[in-house]
Design a protein around this motif. Structure first.
Motif, PDB file in Angstrom:
ATOM      1  N   ILE A  31       0.830  -1.202   0.000  1.00  0.00           N
ATOM      2  CA  ILE A  31       0.000   0.000   0.000  1.00  0.00           C
ATOM      3  C   ILE A  31       0.868   1.257   0.000  1.00  0.00           C
ATOM      4  O   ILE A  31       0.590   2.228  -0.730  1.00  0.00           O
ATOM      5  CB  ILE A  31      -0.939  -0.013   1.220  1.00  0.00           C
ATOM      6  N   TYR A  32       1.930   1.248   0.808  1.00  0.00           N
ATOM      7  CA  TYR A  32       2.837   2.397   0.906  1.00  0.00           C
ATOM      8  C   TYR A  32       3.453   2.722  -0.451  1.00  0.00           C
ATOM      9  O   TYR A  32       3.473   3.878  -0.889  1.00  0.00           O
ATOM     10  CB  TYR A  32       3.924   2.081   1.931  1.00  0.00           C
ATOM     11  N   LYS A  33       3.937   1.696  -1.114  1.00  0.00           N
ATOM     12  CA  LYS A  33       4.599   1.887  -2.405  1.00  0.00           C
ATOM     13  C   LYS A  33       3.621   2.373  -3.470  1.00  0.00           C
ATOM     14  O   LYS A  33       3.956   3.218  -4.307  1.00  0.00           O
ATOM     15  CB  LYS A  33       5.242   0.564  -2.830  1.00  0.00           C
ATOM     16  N   LYS A  34       2.403   1.865  -3.426  1.00  0.00           N
ATOM     17  CA  LYS A  34       1.403   2.240  -4.418  1.00  0.00           C
ATOM     18  C   LYS A  34       0.843   3.632  -4.150  1.00  0.00           C
ATOM     19  O   LYS A  34       0.626   4.412  -5.087  1.00  0.00           O
ATOM     20  CB  LYS A  34       0.281   1.203  -4.416  1.00  0.00           C
ATOM     21  N   HIS A  35       0.615   3.964  -2.897  1.00  0.00           N
ATOM     22  CA  HIS A  35       0.004   5.256  -2.566  1.00  0.00           C
ATOM     23  C   HIS A  35       0.961   6.413  -2.838  1.00  0.00           C
ATOM     24  O   HIS A  35       0.552   7.440  -3.397  1.00  0.00           O
ATOM     25  CB  HIS A  35      -0.422   5.266  -1.092  1.00  0.00           C
ATOM     26  N   PHE A  36       2.224   6.263  -2.451  1.00  0.00           N
ATOM     27  CA  PHE A  36       3.199   7.337  -2.618  1.00  0.00           C
ATOM     28  C   PHE A  36       3.973   7.241  -3.937  1.00  0.00           C
ATOM     29  O   PHE A  36       4.906   8.023  -4.151  1.00  0.00           O
ATOM     30  CB  PHE A  36       4.169   7.351  -1.436  1.00  0.00           C
ATOM     31  N   SER A  37       3.616   6.254  -4.782  1.00  0.00           N
ATOM     32  CA  SER A  37       4.237   6.099  -6.115  1.00  0.00           C
ATOM     33  C   SER A  37       5.755   5.990  -6.022  1.00  0.00           C
ATOM     34  O   SER A  37       6.505   6.649  -6.759  1.00  0.00           O
ATOM     35  CB  SER A  37       3.848   7.275  -7.015  1.00  0.00           C
ATOM     36  N   LEU A  38       6.227   5.151  -5.103  1.00  0.00           N
ATOM     37  CA  LEU A  38       7.671   4.934  -4.923  1.00  0.00           C
ATOM     38  C   LEU A  38       8.040   3.589  -5.547  1.00  0.00           C
ATOM     39  O   LEU A  38       8.206   2.581  -4.865  1.00  0.00           O
ATOM     40  CB  LEU A  38       8.027   4.966  -3.431  1.00  0.00           C
ATOM     41  N   ASN A  39       8.171   3.586  -6.861  1.00  0.00           N
ATOM     42  CA  ASN A  39       8.393   2.329  -7.578  1.00  0.00           C
ATOM     43  C   ASN A  39       9.771   1.728  -7.327  1.00  0.00           C
ATOM     44  O   ASN A  39       9.960   0.532  -7.479  1.00  0.00           O
ATOM     45  CB  ASN A  39       8.202   2.547  -9.087  1.00  0.00           C
ATOM     46  N   ASN A  40      10.741   2.549  -6.954  1.00  0.00           N
ATOM     47  CA  ASN A  40      12.111   2.068  -6.743  1.00  0.00           C
ATOM     48  C   ASN A  40      12.413   1.747  -5.279  1.00  0.00           C
ATOM     49  O   ASN A  40      13.558   1.430  -4.943  1.00  0.00           O
ATOM     50  CB  ASN A  40      13.117   3.102  -7.256  1.00  0.00           C
ATOM     51  N   LEU A  41      11.427   1.861  -4.416  1.00  0.00           N
ATOM     52  CA  LEU A  41      11.647   1.579  -2.995  1.00  0.00           C
ATOM     53  C   LEU A  41      11.819   0.083  -2.765  1.00  0.00           C
ATOM     54  O   LEU A  41      11.030  -0.724  -3.243  1.00  0.00           O
ATOM     55  CB  LEU A  41      10.467   2.089  -2.169  1.00  0.00           C
ATOM     56  N   ARG A  42      12.866  -0.289  -2.037  1.00  0.00           N
ATOM     57  CA  ARG A  42      13.120  -1.695  -1.728  1.00  0.00           C
ATOM     58  C   ARG A  42      12.375  -2.095  -0.452  1.00  0.00           C
ATOM     59  O   ARG A  42      12.201  -1.285   0.459  1.00  0.00           O
ATOM     60  CB  ARG A  42      14.614  -1.964  -1.550  1.00  0.00           C
ATOM     61  N   PHE A  43      11.979  -3.359  -0.409  1.00  0.00           N
ATOM     62  CA  PHE A  43      11.263  -3.871   0.762  1.00  0.00           C
ATOM     63  C   PHE A  43      12.138  -3.799   2.004  1.00  0.00           C
ATOM     64  O   PHE A  43      11.647  -3.499   3.102  1.00  0.00           O
ATOM     65  CB  PHE A  43      10.820  -5.316   0.493  1.00  0.00           C
ATOM     66  N   LYS A  44      13.441  -4.040   1.860  1.00  0.00           N
ATOM     67  CA  LYS A  44      14.349  -3.992   3.006  1.00  0.00           C
ATOM     68  C   LYS A  44      14.416  -2.581   3.590  1.00  0.00           C
ATOM     69  O   LYS A  44      14.415  -2.409   4.817  1.00  0.00           O
ATOM     70  CB  LYS A  44      15.750  -4.438   2.586  1.00  0.00           C
ATOM     71  N   ASP A  45      14.478  -1.556   2.725  1.00  0.00           N
ATOM     72  CA  ASP A  45      14.546  -0.182   3.226  1.00  0.00           C
ATOM     73  C   ASP A  45      13.269   0.194   3.969  1.00  0.00           C
ATOM     74  O   ASP A  45      13.317   0.864   5.009  1.00  0.00           O
ATOM     75  CB  ASP A  45      14.776   0.778   2.061  1.00  0.00           C
TER      76      ASP A  45
END
Length: 566
Positions: A454-468
């Motif tokens: 949800i976080y990645k989709k809502h803030f449009s952070l396509n390059n965000l890694r799950f570990k970070d």
């Protein structure tokens, strides 16, 4: 140990549909060139049985096409349905608490406290300084620290848990030791549960161990996101080698032994619904028409999404002609692989010998069953696509001819595998003989993965890694500033001399200067502080600013603190 893959077929009362007559010769299509398909691992559990259902056409398998119904799925319903606060961008725990709510925290805290007092009250001989004789109740803040350490131990692996809290320079972790002592962590881990929360649970089976939290989490997962038209259903295996009546063995899984879950996901991995396998004698609530256990399981997982026009992708463990017709009556399309020995399959298709690249199919009502030969035979079933050969491109850019039902199956079937893959990288469950603790930690991992989705989709952070994202969540759990470094948290940094600012009215100690014509090496004055105490004591030191005699050390400090002495 019971193996569910050998579970005999269960059919409640009712008459089975008589064998269908096979007619006409099946169509065979030979494309130009071969193809490499991703075939499913073969499982041996018997699933669906036939029933008296409305085929909405003839009972015969034919080789003519029929228009596929469009159930008019409303795509405007899809998307995130919860209000994500803007503060969640810098503090992901605000989004996490929309799924893992305060109510869930309260259940865990109450149950852990009650179970801790129960262990304390057990009438067993304890040693004089046994930790079991004393239990201090926990609270929400300490439980958040506990979860933070559990998540951190999923990233930093230790073969022995106490090494993380020890003073051994090879293993010691300063952040873990600063957050919680090793003994307290072990005590909370020992008492961690949800069974003793005091809530009434209408379940006498294994689910009573996890059901208060399990039910709330599934509801929150489904409220947070409404999926797109395509859904995938598959099983997942949580490693557990302890003694357990419903432990499973699945040859094709990495864990092989463990607790099996049936999961409904979106094609990109968001987990919508979960059901745990609870043993051979588990009673699954039956649907209105008489059907098998596996069919009932699929309908149970799909119950919030039936009648909406979704397309469901499943492997040969679940699919059958009967189930496809039941789902069609509920406005849901099905696509997936099919076992050769399913009842109701067209024999002219499943028994036909094909050469590589050949494709053959038959239709019964609105259900298509096809067979395609690549490296081996692949039998598929679909109600969503007319079986045709299309040109597809793999991840290496190579073009191959494949049936459309196989292309779509490979495209939309990987949701559960995607979620399992990401969770397995940083899994927090610890070794435990208590199976329910591993399941609760697994639910925590699933919640974190869904939160990241949800976080990645809502803030449009396509390059965000799950570990970070996971590291940021751990910082929020343990209440560490986002930009804090290790030196700032654990080391005393000496300021540089150039950074020290000396005020103009600062007081410093100096040797009393010699008067003019004085022949001795030192000049003495009475100490003001000692004189106030009616003690006559001379000193060769004075304050450089105040110009009064003061003994070096304590008297100098007392004079400048006590206003009455000035």
């Amino acid at each position: 140990m019971y193996d569910s893959d050998a579970d005999p077929e269960y059919i409640p009362g009712g008459n089975k549909l008589q064998s269908c007559q096979e007619t006409s010769t099946s169509n065979t299509f030979v494309p130009v060139g071969g193809s490499d398909s991703d075939n499913d691992d073969i499982s041996v559990e018997v699933s669906s049985s036939d029933e008296d259902c409305d085929w909405s056409d003839s009972d015969l398998w034919v080789d003519t096409e029929k228009e596929i119904p469009d159930f008019n799925f409303d795509s405007t319903l899809s998307g995130i349905k919860i209000n994500v606060p803007e503060s969640a961008r810098d503090s992901p725990i605000d989004l996490f608490k929309l799924l893992w709510t305060d109510e869930i925290f309260d259940i865990i805290v109450n149950s852990t406290n009650n179970y801790g007092h129960k262990i304390k009250a057990v009438n067993r001989p304890h040693s004089k300084y046994s930790r079991k004789t004393c239990f201090n109740e926990t609270n929400k803040d300490e439980m958040q620290n506990f979860f933070g350490i559990c998540l951190l131990l999923g990233s930093v692996k230790y073969s022995v848990l106490r090494d993380a809290f020890s003073n051994n320079p090879l293993y010691s972790h300063p952040l873990i030791k600063k957050t919680m002592s090793g003994r307290r962590f072990e005590q909370l881990l020992n008492c961690f549960s949800v069974e003793y929360s005091g809530l009434e649970v209408c379940d006498d089976g294994p689910m009573r161990k996890i059901n208060p939290v399990y039910t709330l989490l599934i509801q929150n997962f489904q409220k947070a996101i409404y999926p797109d038209i395509n859904l995938s259903l598959d099983e997942s295996l949580l490693l557990h080698r302890g003694r357990l009546g419903f432990r499973q063995y699945i040859k094709g899984k990495k864990a092989k032994y463990g607790i099996k879950f049936y999961e409904l996901c979106t094609p990109d991995g968001y987990v919508l619904n979960i059901d745990m396998y609870k043993g051979k004698n588990d009673s699954i609530s039956q649907v209105p028409c008489q059907t098998s256990k596996i069919d009932s399981l699929v309908l149970k997982l799909m119950s919030p999404y039936l009648g909406k026009g979704h397309s469901l992708y499943m492997d040969n463990y679940y699919n059958s002609v009967t189930l496809s017709n039941v789902l069609l009556n509920k406005q849901t399309h099905v696509t997936g692989t099919l076992r050769n020995n399913r009842k109701g399959n067209p024999k002219e298709v499943v028994n036909k010998k094909l050469k590589k690249g050949e494709h053959v199919w038959k239709r019964r009502g609105l259900v298509y069953v096809s067979k395609w030969k690549d490296k081996r035979d692949v039998v598929c079933i679909t109600t969503n696509h007319k079986p045709t050969i299309i040109l597809s491109t793999n991840k290496y850019g190579q073009e191959r001819f494949k049936p459309i039902e196989i292309v779509k199956y490979n495209e939309f079937m990987s949701g559960v595998d995607r979620a399992d893959q990401m969770i397995s990288y940083y899994s927090c469950p610890r070794k435990s003989a208590r199976w329910y603790k591993k399941v609760l930690f697994h639910l925590l991992d699933v919640t974190i993965w869904n939160t990241f989705f949800i976080y990645k989709k809502h803030f449009s952070l396509n390059n965000l890694r799950f570990k970070d994202f996971r590291d940021s969540l751990i910082r929020n759990f343990i209440q560490i500033p986002v930009d804090a470094t290790c030196d700032q948290l654990f080391k005393k940094i000496k300021p540089k001399r150039s950074d020290i600012v000396i005020p103009d009215n600062a007081h410093f100690q100096e040797t009393i200067p010699l008067p003019e014509g004085y022949k001795r090496k030192k000049y003495f004055k009475n100490c003001v502080v000692c004189f106030k105490k009616k003690v006559r004591k001379q000193t060769s030191f004075q304050c450089k600013t105040c110009k009064v005699g003061l003994c070096a050390g304590k008297c100098f400090e007392v004079y400048h603190i006590d206003k009455n002495l000035e």
